[in-house]
Motif scaffolding. Structure first.
Motif, PDB file in Angstrom:
ATOM      1  N   HIS B  45     -26.266  66.237  29.639  1.00 37.57           N
ATOM      2  CA  HIS B  45     -26.187  65.760  28.259  1.00 37.57           C
ATOM      3  C   HIS B  45     -25.314  66.600  27.319  1.00 37.57           C
ATOM      4  CE1 HIS B  45     -28.975  62.549  28.909  1.00 37.57           C
ATOM      5  NE2 HIS B  45     -29.856  63.360  29.425  1.00 37.57           N
ATOM      6  N   PHE B  71     -30.693  72.193  22.213  1.00 40.75           N
ATOM      7  CA  PHE B  71     -31.290  72.333  23.542  1.00 40.75           C
ATOM      8  C   PHE B  71     -32.428  73.350  23.528  1.00 40.75           C
ATOM      9  CE2 PHE B  71     -27.447  70.314  25.394  1.00 40.75           C
ATOM     10  CZ  PHE B  71     -28.097  69.409  26.209  1.00 40.75           C
ATOM     11  N   VAL B  74     -35.430  71.726  21.962  1.00 45.36           N
ATOM     12  CA  VAL B  74     -36.007  70.753  22.896  1.00 45.36           C
ATOM     13  C   VAL B  74     -36.791  71.491  23.976  1.00 45.36           C
ATOM     14  CG1 VAL B  74     -35.408  69.124  24.726  1.00 45.36           C
ATOM     15  CG2 VAL B  74     -34.386  68.890  22.472  1.00 45.36           C
ATOM     16  N   LEU B  91     -32.743  63.919  21.884  1.00 45.17           N
ATOM     17  CA  LEU B  91     -31.875  65.094  21.784  1.00 45.17           C
ATOM     18  C   LEU B  91     -30.921  64.958  20.592  1.00 45.17           C
ATOM     19  CD1 LEU B  91     -31.144  67.661  23.387  1.00 45.17           C
ATOM     20  CD2 LEU B  91     -29.586  66.282  24.745  1.00 45.17           C
TER      21      LEU B  91
END
Lengths: 154, 200
Positions: B45, B71, B74, B91
């Protein structure tokens, strides 16, 4: 306009990330994962609120205790006594300290049961509040330190 | 002929389901503490997310920081992530929040400024016919997008780079649906004007 503009916008040239960005992110996340959790991680906003409440209660109890010990009518006299002690300590520190200790001990023995209960309670609340606030500060500080610095990739 | 089309469609659907099933599997493994699975999600991603964020913030370094921070957030909140939702929109939403914080810190333009700016714009009409889709037009358009105010850029990035619906954009940016529609309309009007000036 919409159709043509939509079509053009859907085909805008894409910006590509540096080739090793994903790898660097993986390394950074793993580094963060392996970092030791802060011993103060428990100290969050709720702790801060509780600490403030305990601090306020401690200050209020201490104030009530002082008012009970020295009502406002005695304040001018108490101020004069305080100034006399300061002058004594200034002129003869060693002797003054001994005398002050003895005087405080005498006063302590004169305290009633209620006064002896309230003072430790107020001091305990204040100590708890100070410890909890310090823990919150340390938790925030260690959290900042454990975050990856801005601009690490630039 | 019909059979081959339906076979192709079925294969596409299978591939799509496989990809999503694979992603759910990766997320479940990452939630269980598997570093390799999370690495796979990052590798999958990073490029699409960077594309969206780079368009939003208009700066390479800032885009890298936001992608990295997204990231990380997350990963920190992965245990609370519900694995039945699509991962990429989640995201992008995290990154959009970070980008919004970025432009709020910058405080370049307020909503009032945007309204004043919109009053100067013509009503959107048709683009000139001579404006055909080619590399030069797209380059000019990309430059024009980069000159848009941040909130407009964000809406454009989410709509065209992330493929979000209006509702998803509203959630990602914390804006009312009507504001999203207005931003998009005004952004396109501004782009049209800039393009016309460029090709005049």
């Amino acid at each position: 306009m919409s159709d043509k503009m939509d079509e053009l916008l859907a085909h805008l040239p894409a910006h590509l990330p540096p080739p090793d960005l994903a790898r660097r992110i993986c390394l950074a996340v793993r580094g963060h994962r392996r970092a030791q959790p802060s011993p103060f991680a428990w100290a969050g906003r709720r702790t801060q609120r509780l600490a403030r409440l305990a601090g306020l209660m401690g200050i209020a109890l201490l104030g009530l205790w002082l008012l009970e010990l020295a009502p406002p009518t005695t304040w001018p006299g108490a101020l004069a006594v305080l100034l006399a002690w300061v002058a004594y300590l200034w002129q003869a520190p060693a002797e003054g300290l001994l005398a002050l200790g003895q005087s405080l001990l005498d006063h302590w023995q004169d305290l009633t049961g209620m006064e002896l209960t309230v003072l430790p309670l107020a001091l305990a609340l204040l100590a708890m509040a100070m410890f909890a606030l310090a823990a919150c500060r340390l938790a925030a500080w260690t959290e900042d330190k454990s975050q990856m610095p801005k601009g690490v990739f630039s | 002929m019909m059979l081959s089309v339906s076979l192709a469609l079925s294969r596409l659907t299978d591939a799509h389901a496989e990809m999503h099933g694979d992603e759910r599997n990766l997320i479940a493994r990452a939630q269980a503490g598997d570093d390799v699975a999370f690495d796979a999600l990052v590798h999958r991603h990073t490029a699409p997310l960077y594309r969206v964020v780079r368009r939003m913030v208009g700066d390479d370094g800032e885009a890298e920081n936001i992608v990295q921070e997204a990231f990380l957030r997350v990963w920190i909140n992965l245990s609370r992530y519900r694995n039945d939702r699509p991962f990429f929109p989640y995201l992008v939403t995290v990154a959009a929040n970070l980008s919004r914080d970025h432009w709020r810190r910058e405080q370049r333009l307020s909503e009032d400024d945007l309204d004043a700016l919109a009053d100067l714009l013509p009503d959107p009409g048709d683009l000139p016919d001579r404006l055909v889709e080619n590399a030069e037009t797209l380059r000019l358009l990309a430059e024009a997008v980069a000159r848009l105010p941040e909130p407009y850029r964000a809406v454009i990035a989410l709509r065209y780079d992330a493929g979000f619906s209006y509702e998803e954009i509203a959630v990602a940016l914390g804006l009312p649906l009507n504001t999203v529609r207005t931003h998009l309309h005004r952004a396109k009007a501004q782009l049209r004007r800039q393009l016309e000036e460029q090709i005049r």
